[in-house]
Design a protein around this motif. Structure first.
Motif, mmCIF file in Angstrom:
data_model
loop_
_atom_site.group_PDB
_atom_site.id
_atom_site.type_symbol
_atom_site.label_atom_id
_atom_site.label_comp_id
_atom_site.label_asym_id
_atom_site.label_seq_id
_atom_site.Cartn_x
_atom_site.Cartn_y
_atom_site.Cartn_z
ATOM 1 N N ALA A 42 52.702 77.570 106.998
ATOM 2 C CA ALA A 42 51.590 78.061 107.811
ATOM 3 C C ALA A 42 51.238 79.499 107.438
ATOM 4 N N ALA A 43 52.257 80.300 107.124
ATOM 5 C CA ALA A 43 52.014 81.692 106.733
ATOM 6 C C ALA A 43 51.143 81.771 105.488
ATOM 7 N N ASP A 44 51.259 80.760 104.620
ATOM 8 C CA ASP A 44 50.459 80.706 103.393
ATOM 9 C C ASP A 44 49.109 80.031 103.609
ATOM 10 N N GLY A 45 48.844 79.576 104.837
ATOM 11 C CA GLY A 45 47.588 78.887 105.105
ATOM 12 C C GLY A 45 47.601 77.429 104.698
ATOM 13 N N ARG A 46 48.780 76.892 104.402
ATOM 14 C CA ARG A 46 48.903 75.480 103.996
ATOM 15 C C ARG A 46 49.247 74.654 105.239
ATOM 16 N N ARG A 72 56.179 82.468 116.316
ATOM 17 C CA ARG A 72 56.953 83.192 115.309
ATOM 18 C C ARG A 72 56.044 83.958 114.357
ATOM 19 N N LEU A 73 54.964 83.313 113.947
ATOM 20 C CA LEU A 73 54.031 83.976 113.043
ATOM 21 C C LEU A 73 53.391 85.201 113.701
ATOM 22 N N ARG A 74 53.041 85.064 114.967
ATOM 23 C CA ARG A 74 52.467 86.210 115.681
ATOM 24 C C ARG A 74 53.495 87.327 115.777
ATOM 25 N N GLY A 75 54.743 86.971 115.989
ATOM 26 C CA GLY A 75 55.801 87.975 116.045
ATOM 27 C C GLY A 75 55.977 88.714 114.730
ATOM 28 N N LEU A 76 55.604 88.057 113.647
ATOM 29 C CA LEU A 76 55.681 88.681 112.324
ATOM 30 C C LEU A 76 54.409 89.470 111.989
ATOM 31 N N GLU A 80 46.324 85.746 112.110
ATOM 32 C CA GLU A 80 45.423 84.716 111.600
ATOM 33 C C GLU A 80 46.182 83.441 111.261
ATOM 34 N N ALA A 81 47.363 83.580 110.687
ATOM 35 C CA ALA A 81 48.176 82.406 110.383
ATOM 36 C C ALA A 81 48.627 81.722 111.663
ATOM 37 N N ALA A 82 48.974 82.524 112.674
ATOM 38 C CA ALA A 82 49.371 81.960 113.966
ATOM 39 C C ALA A 82 48.225 81.162 114.566
ATOM 40 N N GLU A 83 47.032 81.743 114.529
ATOM 41 C CA GLU A 83 45.872 81.036 115.065
ATOM 42 C C GLU A 83 45.586 79.772 114.255
ATOM 43 N N GLY A 84 45.790 79.846 112.945
ATOM 44 C CA GLY A 84 45.573 78.660 112.110
ATOM 45 C C GLY A 84 46.519 77.528 112.478
ATOM 46 N N TRP A 85 47.784 77.881 112.739
ATOM 47 C CA TRP A 85 48.729 76.840 113.149
ATOM 48 C C TRP A 85 48.370 76.290 114.522
ATOM 49 N N TRP A 86 48.026 77.182 115.457
ATOM 50 C CA TRP A 86 47.673 76.708 116.800
ATOM 51 C C TRP A 86 46.447 75.796 116.752
ATOM 52 N N SER A 105 44.660 84.386 122.153
ATOM 53 C CA SER A 105 44.590 85.227 120.963
ATOM 54 C C SER A 105 43.144 85.500 120.554
ATOM 55 N N LEU A 106 42.318 84.460 120.593
ATOM 56 C CA LEU A 106 40.907 84.626 120.241
ATOM 57 C C LEU A 106 40.196 85.543 121.229
ATOM 58 N N ARG A 107 40.513 85.371 122.530
ATOM 59 C CA ARG A 107 39.907 86.224 123.553
ATOM 60 C C ARG A 107 40.275 87.680 123.313
ATOM 61 N N GLU A 108 41.526 87.931 122.971
ATOM 62 C CA GLU A 108 41.980 89.298 122.734
ATOM 63 C C GLU A 108 41.246 89.930 121.558
ATOM 64 N N ARG A 109 40.800 89.099 120.615
ATOM 65 C CA ARG A 109 40.097 89.620 119.435
ATOM 66 C C ARG A 109 38.583 89.565 119.589
#
Length: 243
Positions: A42-46, A72-76, A80-86, A105-109
């Motif tokens: 997910a971090a790689d967008g795959r 976990r991705l958001r913690g790192l 964007e990767a976190a949102e992609g996985w969600w 996450s989207l609302r915060e941005r």
């Protein structure tokens, strides 16, 4: 032991070597390694690969919830990767917590329209936290509305989703709904008092009607909606740090 070695390599910047170990262990059915492969894909967008490994992790019956890789991705710091996985989990797995976390996450941005779309998916399936977050967005739109008609439309939508969330058992929504009902009762009493005194005078011009003028939106902002980002969602307290 090899999982610890891979973790150490990853932390030292030797990601490819760590991935090679995790992939090998994941192929052998190691749950910890499989979870790491999901996150790294997910971090790689795959996300297609991440989903494939997620299904293998799910088959191992680890009990890890679908939204957790995104946490976990958001913690790192990989929002964007976190949102992609969600998005992937919300669309492919119909996971309500992923809908909720993605919406937050989207609302915060500042992407309120897309946030509403994902939150609505969970809310329409009867998920309380999604409905509560959707109500919060509607209250924010009501507060920003320039005319009374638009403000009333958004306020009514917000009240609707607050009631839906409360009916689904969401405790924060129940508290919010109780406050709204108290505010409505106060407004009605003030209106009756004004009518007894000869007319509503300032009531109507101030927009403090029972339909929901600006007061409901103001109250919502005074008590921000408890959200997954604050650890308020029952059974799904997020950890914005690596675990």
């Amino acid at each position: 032991m090899r999982n610890d070695t891979a973790q150490a390599l990853s932390e030292q910047g030797h990601r490819d070597e760590a991935l090679a170990i995790w992939h090998e262990l994941a192929e052998q059915g190691d749950a910890r390694a499989t979870a790491n492969v999901v996150v790294e894909c997910a971090a790689d967008g795959r996300y297609t690969d991440a989903l494939r490994w997620w299904r293998r992790l799910e088959a191992l019956r680890t009990g890890v919830p679908p939204h957790e890789p995104g946490v976990r991705l958001r913690g790192l710091g990989k929002t964007e990767a976190a949102e992609g996985w969600w998005r992937t989990a919300a669309e492919k797995l119909k996971d309500d917590r992923s809908c909720e976390y993605l919406g937050i996450s989207l609302r915060e941005r500042g992407h309120g329209q897309e946030a509403s779309r994902w939150l609505r998916q969970g809310a329409e399936r009867g998920d309380g936290p999604c409905a509560r977050e959707l109500a919060g967005l509607a209250f924010e739109r009501a507060e920003r509305a320039a005319d009374p008609v638009t403000r009333e439309i958004h306020t009514e939508e917000a009240a609707k989703w607050t009631r839906e969330a409360a009916a689904a058992g969401d405790s924060p929504a129940r508290l919010i709904l109780h406050e709204l009902e108290e505010q409505l009762a106060e407004q009605l009493e003030e209106q009756r008092r004004a009518e007894r005194e000869g007319g509503c005078r300032g009531m109507c011009s101030a927009g403090g009607t029972a339909a929901g003028g600006g007061g409901s939106a103001t109250r919502w902002r005074a008590r921000p909606t408890p959200s997954a980002a604050d650890g308020a969602s029952p059974g799904s307290t997020p950890r914005w740090t690596r675990t």
